[in-house]
Design an enzyme around this catalytic site. Structure first.
Site, PDB file in Angstrom:
ATOM      1  N   GLU A 165       0.795  -1.226   0.000  1.00 28.83           N
ATOM      2  CA  GLU A 165       0.000   0.000   0.000  1.00 28.83           C
ATOM      3  C   GLU A 165       0.832   1.282   0.000  1.00 28.83           C
ATOM      4  O   GLU A 165       0.786   2.089   0.949  1.00 28.83           O
ATOM      5  CB  GLU A 165      -0.944  -0.006   1.208  1.00 28.83           C
ATOM      6  CG  GLU A 165      -1.823  -1.221   1.227  1.00 28.83           C
ATOM      7  CD  GLU A 165      -2.964  -1.099   2.198  1.00 28.83           C
ATOM      8  OE1 GLU A 165      -3.033  -0.133   2.971  1.00 28.83           O
ATOM      9  OE2 GLU A 165      -3.824  -1.989   2.174  1.00 28.83           O
ATOM     10  N   GLU A 352      -5.293  -8.850   0.702  1.00 25.72           N
ATOM     11  CA  GLU A 352      -5.991  -8.505   1.944  1.00 25.72           C
ATOM     12  C   GLU A 352      -7.478  -8.318   1.676  1.00 25.72           C
ATOM     13  O   GLU A 352      -7.843  -7.636   0.729  1.00 25.72           O
ATOM     14  CB  GLU A 352      -5.475  -7.195   2.567  1.00 25.72           C
ATOM     15  CG  GLU A 352      -4.124  -7.288   3.192  1.00 25.72           C
ATOM     16  CD  GLU A 352      -3.684  -5.964   3.796  1.00 25.72           C
ATOM     17  OE1 GLU A 352      -4.553  -5.171   4.201  1.00 25.72           O
ATOM     18  OE2 GLU A 352      -2.472  -5.706   3.826  1.00 25.72           O
TER      19      GLU A 352
HETATM   20  C1  GCO Z   1      -3.925  -1.926   5.299  1.00 21.14           C
HETATM   21  C2  GCO Z   1      -2.844  -2.592   5.946  1.00 21.14           C
HETATM   22  C3  GCO Z   1      -3.205  -3.373   7.173  1.00 21.14           C
HETATM   23  C4  GCO Z   1      -4.437  -2.907   7.941  1.00 21.14           C
HETATM   24  C5  GCO Z   1      -5.709  -3.516   7.368  1.00 21.14           C
HETATM   25  C6  GCO Z   1      -6.941  -3.071   8.150  1.00 21.14           C
HETATM   26  O1  GCO Z   1      -4.421  -2.494   4.313  1.00 21.14           O
HETATM   27  O2  GCO Z   1      -4.241  -0.826   5.724  1.00 21.14           O
HETATM   28  O3  GCO Z   1      -2.191  -3.456   5.042  1.00 21.14           O
HETATM   29  O4  GCO Z   1      -2.060  -3.146   7.917  1.00 21.14           O
HETATM   30  O5  GCO Z   1      -4.319  -3.304   9.269  1.00 21.14           O
HETATM   31  O6  GCO Z   1      -5.896  -3.085   6.075  1.00 21.14           O
HETATM   32  O7  GCO Z   1      -7.053  -1.672   8.104  1.00 21.14           O
END
Ligand code: GCO
Length: 445
Positions: A165, A352
């Site tokens: 990200e 994710e």
């Molecule tokens: C993100 C990060 C994670 C977060 C998850 C929940 O995508 O922001 O990779 O570290 O914890 O997304 O917000």
């Protein structure tokens, strides 16, 4: 009728070093910008820090056992740069390399494919003091770090993720100030985004060179499906600007070798300084795109809405997770199809997807039907995207364990496994048992 996924589909979970490891002063680890940020009063909920987190640094064997118990065949984790090169550049720390070496061996022994992410926001403090990601040298520092890690693990790791990200690292870190290093400078944020992408491009050939033939390299982007709040032209244009900053500012350089013209024009004097070869380096072909999807963005025009002149709205009657994010699985299907049609990645992984829920431990159990419903709906959307031709190869739930949710501290729980932070006991939630069924059957019930 069961919804069956393609043969060999990857089923796993995702975590990150600063959010789960703890042991911030052990094993020769150096200080990161998140250590400084979380210890700065007022920056995190209740002043929570990652000092202990989910104590994964000490409990990693138990946690690999949990993954095996859940029938998973992949695990995305991040490698803490400050454990590998405590000062960010210069001498490597063998104890840090040893930790991930043992973890990779344990994962492989359990039949679990490691998907390490090199950078999940924990920049060594010493590099920040030299300008951090604002300093163009950071691309070289990152390339050197990638070389050290892949020299040690490249014989066993077959799936590398360079960055997690870059949008969040750049804009929450340097424009909104809600993440480390907590600055409010949109021009700096755009320059940081460029240097993060450049460092990705520098690292790709190094990771390939130090790994076995067939190893694959990708990047994980937080992407959303963006809808205008109304058909009004002002809202449609605001949504296009939001899509430009969140999605196309990263996808276009990576897959087209150019920044989106509308965003460069909109940025004007805030646009990043770019050297001639940079975009060619950034667009070095990758083997997969990792997609971190949580919700869609519904965007309205708002002259007071910051540099973009836009604000996100929550649609009335929307179902929300504990983060206040709309549950919108259709956006995942739409996003995956768009990526396939407009950017043609060789392969895609959902690196994710998951939700925060109001989890309660009751009689040794955690009943989380909302999380099961969320995961089931998003998997159905992913399956529909595959049916439409999207080369989706796997799905990793955020997250394996409840963990440190950045500025929210420990107030938000995303895990398939509940963590009692007072005792560090792990309890598999109902969603974890449900996901085991899905992973072992390679199908939605
Ligand atoms: C993100 C990060 C994670 C977060 C998850 C929940 O995508 O922001 O990779 O570290 O914890 O997304 O917000």
């Amino acid at each position: 009728m069961a919804t069956t996924f393609p043969e060999g589909f990857v089923w796993g979970t995702a975590t990150s070093a600063y959010q789960i490891e703890g042991a911030v002063r052990e094993g020769g680890r150096g200080v990161s910008i998140w250590d400084r940020f979380s210890h700065t009063p007022g920056k995190t909920e209740n002043g929570d820090t990652g000092d202990v987190a989910s104590d994964h640094y000490h409990r990693w064997r138990q946690d690999v056992g949990l993954m095996k118990e859940l029938g998973l065949n992949a695990y995305r984790f991040s490698i803490a740069w400050p454990r590998i090169i405590p000062d960010g550049s210069g001498a490597a720390n063998q104890a840090g390399l040893d930790f991930y070496d043992r973890l990779v061996d344990a994962l492989l022994a359990a039949g679990i494919e490691p998907f390490p992410t090199l950078y999940h926001w924990d920049l060594p403090e010493a590099l920040y003091d030299k300008g951090g990601w604002l300093n163009r040298d950071a691309a070289g520092w990152f390339a050197d770090y990638a070389a050290v890690v892949s020299s040690r693990l490249g014989d066993r790791v077959r799936r590398w993720i360079t960055h997690n990200e870059p949008f969040v690292a750049a804009f929450e870190g340097y424009a909104l100030g809600s993440h480390a290093p907590g600055l409010n400078d949109p021009k700096a944020a755009l320059q940081v985004a460029h240097h993060l992408l450049l460092s990705h491009g520098r690292a790709v050939p190094i990771l390939r060179q130090n790994s076995e033939a067939g190893a694959q390299v990708g990047i994980a982007l937080n992407l959303s499906w963006v809808d205008p709040a109304s058909e009004r032209q002002a809202d449609v244009e605001a949504a296009q600007r939001f899509d430009g900053l969140l999605n196309r500012l990263f996808l276009d350089p990576l897959f087209r070798g150019a920044y989106p013209a509308d965003m460069l024009a909109y940025a004007g004097p805030l646009a990043p300084e770019v050297e001639p070869e940079d975009l060619l380096q950034i667009a070095t072909p990758i083997d997969f795109l990792g997609v971190n999807y949580y919700s869609r963005a519904v965007v309205a025009d708002d002259p007071q809405g910051g540099p973009l002149g836009a604000r996100q709205i929550v649609p009335p009657y929307a179902e929300l997770t504990e983060m206040g994010w709309e549950v919108y699985p259709e956006g995942l299907r739409q996003l995956l199809v768009r990526l396939h049609q407009e950017y043609h990645p060789a392969a895609l992984y959902i690196t994710e997807n998951g939700c925060a829920a109001a989890d309660r431990l009751q009689d040794g159990r955690v009943h989380d039907p909302q999380r099961i419903a969320y995961l089931s709906a998003h998997l159905a959307a992913a399956h529909q995207a595959i049916a439409e031709g999207v080369p989706l190869r796997g799905y990793l739930v955020w997250s394996l364990l409840d963990n440190f949710e950045w500025a929210y501290g420990y107030t938000k729980r995303f895990g398939l496994v509940y963590v009692d932070y007072a005792t560090q006991a792990r309890v598999v939630k109902d969603s974890g048992a449900w996901f085991r069924q899905v992973a072992t059957a390679n199908a939605l019930p």
